[in-house]
Design an enzyme around this catalytic site. Structure first.
Site, PDB file in Angstrom:
ATOM      1  N   ASP A  48     -37.652  14.622   9.846  1.00  0.00           N
ATOM      2  CA  ASP A  48     -37.109  13.266   9.969  1.00  0.00           C
ATOM      3  C   ASP A  48     -36.157  13.141  11.156  1.00  0.00           C
ATOM      4  O   ASP A  48     -35.691  12.030  11.460  1.00  0.00           O
ATOM      5  CB  ASP A  48     -36.383  12.873   8.681  1.00  0.00           C
ATOM      6  CG  ASP A  48     -37.330  12.788   7.495  1.00  0.00           C
ATOM      7  OD1 ASP A  48     -38.321  12.039   7.589  1.00  0.00           O
ATOM      8  OD2 ASP A  48     -37.105  13.488   6.494  1.00  0.00           O
ATOM      9  N   SER A  79     -42.007  12.630  11.241  1.00  0.00           N
ATOM     10  CA  SER A  79     -42.575  12.673   9.906  1.00  0.00           C
ATOM     11  C   SER A  79     -44.101  12.691   9.979  1.00  0.00           C
ATOM     12  O   SER A  79     -44.693  11.971  10.779  1.00  0.00           O
ATOM     13  CB  SER A  79     -42.088  11.415   9.178  1.00  0.00           C
ATOM     14  OG  SER A  79     -42.334  11.517   7.822  1.00  0.00           O
ATOM     15  N   ASN A 151     -36.491  16.541   3.085  1.00  0.00           N
ATOM     16  CA  ASN A 151     -37.312  15.476   3.635  1.00  0.00           C
ATOM     17  C   ASN A 151     -37.021  14.152   2.936  1.00  0.00           C
ATOM     18  O   ASN A 151     -36.726  14.126   1.739  1.00  0.00           O
ATOM     19  CB  ASN A 151     -38.792  15.843   3.408  1.00  0.00           C
ATOM     20  CG  ASN A 151     -39.736  14.890   4.080  1.00  0.00           C
ATOM     21  OD1 ASN A 151     -39.860  14.906   5.297  1.00  0.00           O
ATOM     22  ND2 ASN A 151     -40.401  14.043   3.293  1.00  0.00           N
ATOM     23  N   SER A 184     -37.778  18.464  -0.407  1.00  0.00           N
ATOM     24  CA  SER A 184     -38.102  17.050  -0.227  1.00  0.00           C
ATOM     25  C   SER A 184     -37.538  16.253  -1.393  1.00  0.00           C
ATOM     26  O   SER A 184     -37.560  16.722  -2.538  1.00  0.00           O
ATOM     27  CB  SER A 184     -39.622  16.853  -0.176  1.00  0.00           C
ATOM     28  OG  SER A 184     -40.196  17.629   0.864  1.00  0.00           O
TER      29      SER A 184
HETATM   30  C1  LIG Z   1     -41.095   7.835  10.702  1.00  0.00           C
HETATM   31  O1  LIG Z   1     -42.453   8.163  10.884  1.00  0.00           O
HETATM   32  C2  LIG Z   1     -43.279   7.897   9.763  1.00  0.00           C
HETATM   33  C3  LIG Z   1     -44.661   8.429  10.074  1.00  0.00           C
HETATM   34  O2  LIG Z   1     -45.122   7.891  11.288  1.00  0.00           O
HETATM   35  C4  LIG Z   1     -43.255   6.436   9.417  1.00  0.00           C
HETATM   36  O3  LIG Z   1     -44.011   6.202   8.264  1.00  0.00           O
HETATM   37  C5  LIG Z   1     -41.821   5.997   9.203  1.00  0.00           C
HETATM   38  O4  LIG Z   1     -41.758   4.615   8.969  1.00  0.00           O
HETATM   39  C6  LIG Z   1     -40.951   6.364  10.385  1.00  0.00           C
HETATM   40  N1  LIG Z   1     -39.582   6.028  10.087  1.00  0.00           N
HETATM   41  C7  LIG Z   1     -38.858   5.198  10.842  1.00  0.00           C
HETATM   42  C8  LIG Z   1     -37.442   4.961  10.394  1.00  0.00           C
HETATM   43  O5  LIG Z   1     -39.294   4.703  11.855  1.00  0.00           O
END
Ligand SMILES: *[C@@H]1O[C@H](CO)[C@@H](O)[C@H](O)[C@H]1NC(C)=O
Ligand SMILES: *[C@@H]1O[C@H](CO)[C@@H](O)[C@H](O)[C@H]1NC(C)=O
Ligand SMILES: *[C@@H]1O[C@H](CO)[C@@H](O)[C@H](O)[C@H]1NC(C)=O
Ligand SMILES: *[C@@H]1O[C@H](CO)[C@@H](O)[C@H](O)[C@H]1NC(C)=O
Length: 318
Positions: A48, A79, A151, A184
């Site tokens: 993250d 992620s 996570n 997680s």
């Molecule tokens: C981080 O990446 C994941 C996977 O691409 C996505 O689902 C999620 O919304 C993202 N989080 C942010 C805060 O942008």
């Protein structure tokens, strides 16, 4: 310096002799030694990003528990990037939550706490940089253990295949030869490091420290060669019925319902799936033993080793 430490040492030896004569050596001294043996060198990573609050809360909790911790995690949200790797590159738009400015170098440290490092790449690349480039500034040799996460969101069942948090833990185990745990948590959304710490983040960190300390106290090798632990916390904090660390219980689980033979425990010859553990009412934390190559369940023999190591904190489902 020398006379002082020698005299402290002699006093310690005298105390041990006295305790031995009083026949309290096993109970008192062994528990003191066990606590002392827990101070470990740890590399911490996640998917993250280095500035997400869960990794910072765990960093603070492990440090407070006496460990030497070096954090090395992606500059951005990575992620779902599994086991991807790439040479780190300049941070074009700045790190997540404005935690580093646009145009920052491919890797960097917090100048007021250089144990906090980012790598502008994937989780697996980040953990490798942590072990090979950043950690040697603080301790020599490999870390005793790698912790990944907690996570944001659970990584249950087949999700282990795409999780960067699990990807980094698996790589630590089967590429670097370091025991590793992927943590997680079900509750929460990605949150900046510099806001008030949410209660779920504190609970997940405290529970992660508990499990890490228990594993360290079990002695080396901390995990069977080539395995990792996949640990999932249920919903926690305000609005749930799991609001204190003492509310939670750890349960040995399996990653996939389709896995073959498992270790027998809790009066059953098959472990519950981690999904069923986390979904059971009553604040149950799933602890699965994974094979770092397939990321799926380890063998029954490997599960049996972990069952014995964590016996003191493991419970059965109702
Ligand atoms: C981080 O990446 C994941 C996977 O691409 C996505 O689902 C999620 O919304 C993202 N989080 C942010 C805060 O942008
Ligand atoms: C850097 O570390 C200082 C001191 O611990 C802290 O106040 C600051 O928020 C940190 N910034 C980042 C981006 O880690
Ligand atoms: C650990 O397992 C790896 C494969 O996962 C193997 O290459 C290595 O030799 C093993 N090491 C020991 C000490 O058994
Ligand atoms: C760790 O967790 C176990 C089981 O939930 C609990 O009994 C124990 O008190 C905890 N230990 C610490 C140091 O938090």
């Amino acid at each position: 310096m020398l006379p002082r430490s020698r005299s402290a040492y002699s006093r310690g030896s005298f105390a041990i002799e006295t305790l031995r004569m009083m026949h309290v050596l096993p109970s008192v001294l062994l528990s003191l030694l066990a606590l002392r043996a827990q101070a470990a060198n740890i590399v911490s990573t996640n998917d993250d990003g280095w500035a997400e609050i869960n990794i910072r809360t765990l960093y603070n909790a492990l440090t407070k528990a006496g460990h030497s911790v070096v954090l090395s995690a992606p500059a951005e949200n990575e992620s779902g990037t599994g086991s991807a790797e790439a040479t780190p590159s300049t941070v074009t738009n700045g790190c997540e939550f404005s935690s580093c400015p646009a145009g920052s170098p491919a890797t960097g440290s917090n100048s007021s706490d250089t144990r906090l490092n980012y790598v502008n790449s994937y989780p697996v690349t980040s953990v490798k940089y942590g072990v090979q480039k950043f950690a040697p500034n603080f301790f020599s040799g490999n870390p005793d253990i790698v912790v990944s996460g907690p996570n944001v969101g659970a990584n249950l069942g087949s999700t282990v295949q795409i999780s960067g948090t699990v990807g980094a833990a698996s790589a630590a185990s089967n590429q670097l030869g370091i025991p590793a745990i992927a943590f997680s948590g079900t509750t929460g959304s990605q949150t900046a490091w510099d806001v008030a710490t949410p209660d779920y983040s504190t609970l997940y960190a405290d529970l992660s420290v508990n499990l890490t300390n228990t594993l360290l106290a079990s002695g080396t090798p901390y995990l069977p060669n080539g395995t990792y632990l996949n640990v999932n916390f249920p919903s926690a904090g305000s609005g749930t019925s799991c609001t204190a660390a003492a509310d939670f219980k750890f349960v040995l689980s399996r990653i996939l319902s389709t896995s073959g033979t498992t270790v027998s425990t809790c009066g059953s010859d098959t472990l519950p799936t981690e999904t069923s553990v986390v979904d059971t009412d009553g604040c149950y934390v799933s602890v699965s033993v994974g094979d770092a190559s397939t990321k799926n369940d380890a063998t029954a023999d490997q599960q049996s080793v972990v069952l014995q190591k964590l016996e003191s904190i493991l419970s059965c489902l109702p």
